[in-house]
Design an enzyme around this catalytic site. Structure first.
Site, PDB file in Angstrom:
ATOM      1  N   HIS A   1       0.843  -1.207   0.000  1.00 14.70           N
ATOM      2  CA  HIS A   1       0.000   0.000   0.000  1.00 14.70           C
ATOM      3  C   HIS A   1       0.874   1.250   0.000  1.00 14.70           C
ATOM      4  CE1 HIS A   1      -3.893  -2.081   0.919  1.00 14.70           C
ATOM      5  NE2 HIS A   1      -3.002  -3.032   1.161  1.00 14.70           N
TER       6      HIS A   1
ATOM      7  N   ASP B   1      -5.747   5.847   1.971  1.00 23.80           N
ATOM      8  CA  ASP B   1      -5.907   4.484   1.477  1.00 23.80           C
ATOM      9  C   ASP B   1      -7.392   4.125   1.586  1.00 23.80           C
ATOM     10  OD1 ASP B   1      -3.856   1.821   1.247  1.00 23.80           O
ATOM     11  OD2 ASP B   1      -5.963   1.402   1.672  1.00 23.80           O
TER      12      ASP B   1
ATOM     13  N   HIS C   1       2.753 -14.258  -5.725  1.00 23.84           N
ATOM     14  CA  HIS C   1       1.581 -14.452  -4.865  1.00 23.84           C
ATOM     15  C   HIS C   1       0.406 -13.624  -5.387  1.00 23.84           C
ATOM     16  CE1 HIS C   1       2.998 -10.566  -3.730  1.00 23.84           C
ATOM     17  NE2 HIS C   1       2.135 -10.414  -2.754  1.00 23.84           N
TER      18      HIS C   1
ATOM     19  N   SER D   1       2.557  -6.261  -7.535  1.00 25.04           N
ATOM     20  CA  SER D   1       3.362  -7.196  -8.326  1.00 25.04           C
ATOM     21  C   SER D   1       2.655  -7.494  -9.655  1.00 25.04           C
ATOM     22  CB  SER D   1       3.589  -8.494  -7.559  1.00 25.04           C
ATOM     23  OG  SER D   1       4.351  -8.231  -6.398  1.00 25.04           O
TER      24      SER D   1
HETATM   25  N1  UDP Z   1       8.867  -5.555  -3.656  1.00 29.75           N
HETATM   26  C1  UDP Z   1      10.175  -5.188  -3.780  1.00 29.75           C
HETATM   27  N2  UDP Z   1      11.141  -6.123  -3.559  1.00 29.75           N
HETATM   28  C2  UDP Z   1      10.872  -7.410  -3.226  1.00 29.75           C
HETATM   29  C3  UDP Z   1       9.506  -7.780  -3.113  1.00 29.75           C
HETATM   30  C4  UDP Z   1       8.529  -6.842  -3.349  1.00 29.75           C
HETATM   31  O1  UDP Z   1      10.489  -4.027  -4.064  1.00 29.75           O
HETATM   32  O2  UDP Z   1      11.803  -8.201  -3.054  1.00 29.75           O
HETATM   33  C5  UDP Z   1       7.798  -4.555  -3.876  1.00 29.75           C
HETATM   34  C6  UDP Z   1       7.033  -4.801  -5.146  1.00 29.75           C
HETATM   35  O3  UDP Z   1       7.663  -4.156  -6.223  1.00 29.75           O
HETATM   36  C7  UDP Z   1       5.666  -4.238  -4.815  1.00 29.75           C
HETATM   37  C8  UDP Z   1       5.528  -4.467  -3.316  1.00 29.75           C
HETATM   38  O4  UDP Z   1       6.849  -4.661  -2.822  1.00 29.75           O
HETATM   39  O5  UDP Z   1       5.626  -2.873  -5.109  1.00 29.75           O
HETATM   40  C9  UDP Z   1       4.695  -5.678  -2.956  1.00 29.75           C
HETATM   41  O6  UDP Z   1       3.351  -5.354  -3.137  1.00 29.75           O
HETATM   42  P1  UDP Z   1       2.276  -6.421  -3.584  1.00 29.75           P
HETATM   43  O7  UDP Z   1       0.964  -5.706  -3.686  1.00 29.75           O
HETATM   44  O8  UDP Z   1       2.700  -7.129  -4.799  1.00 29.75           O
HETATM   45  O9  UDP Z   1       2.268  -7.519  -2.440  1.00 29.75           O
HETATM   46  P2  UDP Z   1       2.173  -7.433  -0.832  1.00 29.75           P
HETATM   47  O10 UDP Z   1       3.566  -7.256  -0.355  1.00 29.75           O
HETATM   48  O11 UDP Z   1       1.279  -6.266  -0.495  1.00 29.75           O
HETATM   49  O12 UDP Z   1       1.602  -8.743  -0.457  1.00 29.75           O
END
Ligand code: UDP
Length: 474
Positions: free
Chosen positions: A21, A118, A367, A372
């Site tokens: 977020h 948000d 996931h 992502s």
């Molecule tokens: N991300 C990153 N490096 C990592 C894993 C994730 O920069 O090794 C970033 C990714 O680019 C995205 C966010 O973390 O912007 C993850 O958000 P997402 O909505 O995909 O999943 P959440 O972490 O909320 O489950």
């Protein structure tokens, strides 16, 4: 302070204090800053300290017109229920006090002219109403999952969500067809709706938060019109005006001013060595594996993934967060590390967007978090889906059934299936189709965010119509 600075519109941005977020909202904040807004971006204290510890000091700069403020963390106890209860119960007062303090002439910053909240932190509505300023919700999940959450009352009415104590989460229940939601694809099942069924309190939190969007001044979504047209049509008939600005990462990439480029928001230290490693690999030869910031697994699931990935025969970059194993540290067998020598790169966090744009990446085992998903789509990378919770189930269904760029791995993960699906994605006939679809989606996403595209124009519109006077043009 000069009168021109004092007359800038001032947006206070309140993200849900979670990695995905925050990442999305900070891009929106940077875009608004480029458009002439003074920005106050709010973190909880522990998240502020965490970001500071994981990156260089200029990731949280003290700029005159892009500033960070903090509010206390509340009574979070580390589990998800207490996280959401704390957001609901503990944040409104300190947030309200902060906004009022910023609003005082002695604060040295322009009066607050709007709140960007948000869509799951509706506690912001009170102070916005009190001050008579717009409260624009920023929805950082997909439109399809947002529409799914809007059905929770109807699910209860239809008897599909009995009380938690009577709920039977067996397959026959989870497979129940949900083909009655206007605007949604017909292949939905109970298990494809945003999945908070395990926990009544979290289910109720999201049910209430989505309803609260009816009181927002407008809603900004990180999606683009062409991608989710029927769903957006349906949402538009129910909610205040909706402005689609996605993919935000592409819209942000188009702004020429990179003065805030170093403002990062990662909770973990990013390992940039993986980019060098990718540089030595053939185009589209590497499968990238990352389950985001929240998903947790049992160590046995991790081992099944590990052997599946290794047995696929493809080179891989696998990000294993230090806390990915529920209550323990991840342990991979010694034989595994020997087996993957020279063809696998393991790390704990990476600069994901840079990874996904790298020419050597051929597929992404994800996931299905919405960021992502948007990032993968922006760069034309097809995906293997292993959704964990919440909106990810819905994103998975759309990736596989509607957008044609996803292949799902079954809940009960087995190494044979993982290896087979990686091979299919990277080189099989279905994989080729998915790659073609991904290239098309990348083209559409790029068009939406370029000058004259729907997301580009919607940014101009939301500023002109809701957030304040526009000062400069991209
Ligand atoms: N991300 C990153 N490096 C990592 C894993 C994730 O920069 O090794 C970033 C990714 O680019 C995205 C966010 O973390 O912007 C993850 O958000 P997402 O909505 O995909 O999943 P959440 O972490 O909320 O489950």
């Amino acid at each position: 302070m000069g009168s021109s600075t004092r007359s800038k519109p001032h947006a206070v941005c309140m993200p849900l204090p979670a990695q995905g977020h925050i990442n999305a909202m900070i891009k929106l904040a940077k875009l608004l800053h480029f458009k002439g807004f003074h920005i106050t971006f709010i973190y909880t204290e522990s998240i502020y300290n965490r970001i500071l510890a994981s990156s260089s000091p200029d990731s949280l700069p003290c700029s005159t017109d892009f500033q960070f403020e903090t509010i206390p963390d509340g009574m979070m106890a580390g589990d998800m229920v207490s996280f959401f209860e704390s957001v609901r119960d503990d944040f409104a007062d300190p947030f309200g006090e902060l906004v009022k303090r910023l609003n005082e002439p002695s604060s040295g910053v322009p009066p607050v002219s709007c709140i960007i909240s948000d869509s799951f932190t509706s506690f912001t509505l009170g102070v916005a109403a009190e001050l008579g300023i717009p409260d624009v919700f920023f929805c950082s999940v997909s439109a399809c999952s947002y529409l799914g959450m809007l059905q929770y009352d109807e699910l209860i009415r239809r008897g599909l969500v009995p009380p938690e104590s009577e709920r039977d989460l067996s397959n026959s229940y989870l497979e129940t067809s949900i083909d009655w939601i206007p605007g949604m694809i017909k292949s939905m099942r109970v298990k494809d709706l945003p999945n908070f069924l395990q926990q009544d309190k979290i289910f109720k939190y999201f049910k209430d938060e989505v309803q609260s969007a009816l009181q927002a001044t407008a809603i900004i979504m990180n999606t683009f019109d062409e991608l989710e047209f029927p769903v957006l049509n349906r949402l538009s008939a129910i909610f205040p005006p909706i402005y689609t600005l996605g993919p935000l990462n592409l819209l942000y990439d188009h702004i020429p001013d990179k003065s805030l480029k170093n403002v990062r928001s990662s909770f973990w230290k990013e390992d940039h060595d993986c980019l060098k490693w990718l540089g030595d690999r053939m185009p589209q030869s590497v499968i990238y594996i990352n389950f985001g910031s929240v998903a947790v697994f049992k160590n046995q699931q991790l081992i099944e993934f590990g052997w599946g990935i290794a047995n696929s025969g493809h080179d891989f970059l696998w990000v294993i967060r230090p806390d990915i194993v529920d209550g323990d540290s991840a342990i991979l067998p010694k034989g595994f590390l020997r087996e993957i020598e020279g063809r696998g790169f393991l790390t704990s966090w990476c600069p994901q967007e840079e990874v996904l744009t790298h020419s050597s990446i051929g597929g992404f085992l994800t996931h299905c978090g919405w960021n992502s998903t948007m990032e993968s789509m922006s760069f034309g990378v097809p995906v293997l889906c292993y959704p964990y919770f919440g909106d990810q189930q819905t994103n998975c269904r759309y990736l596989c059934d509607e957008w044609g760029i996803g292949l799902e791995i079954g809940d009960d993960v087995r190494r044979e299936e993982v290896a087979e699906k990686i091979r299919e994605l990277m080189g099989g006939e279905k994989g080729k189709d998915m790659r073609r679809n991904a290239a098309k989606l990348k083209e559409n996403a790029t068009k939406a965010s370029e000058v004259g595209g729907s997301s580009f124009l919607n940014l101009e519109r939301v500023i002109k119509e809701v957030l304040g006077k526009e000062r400069s043009c991209i």
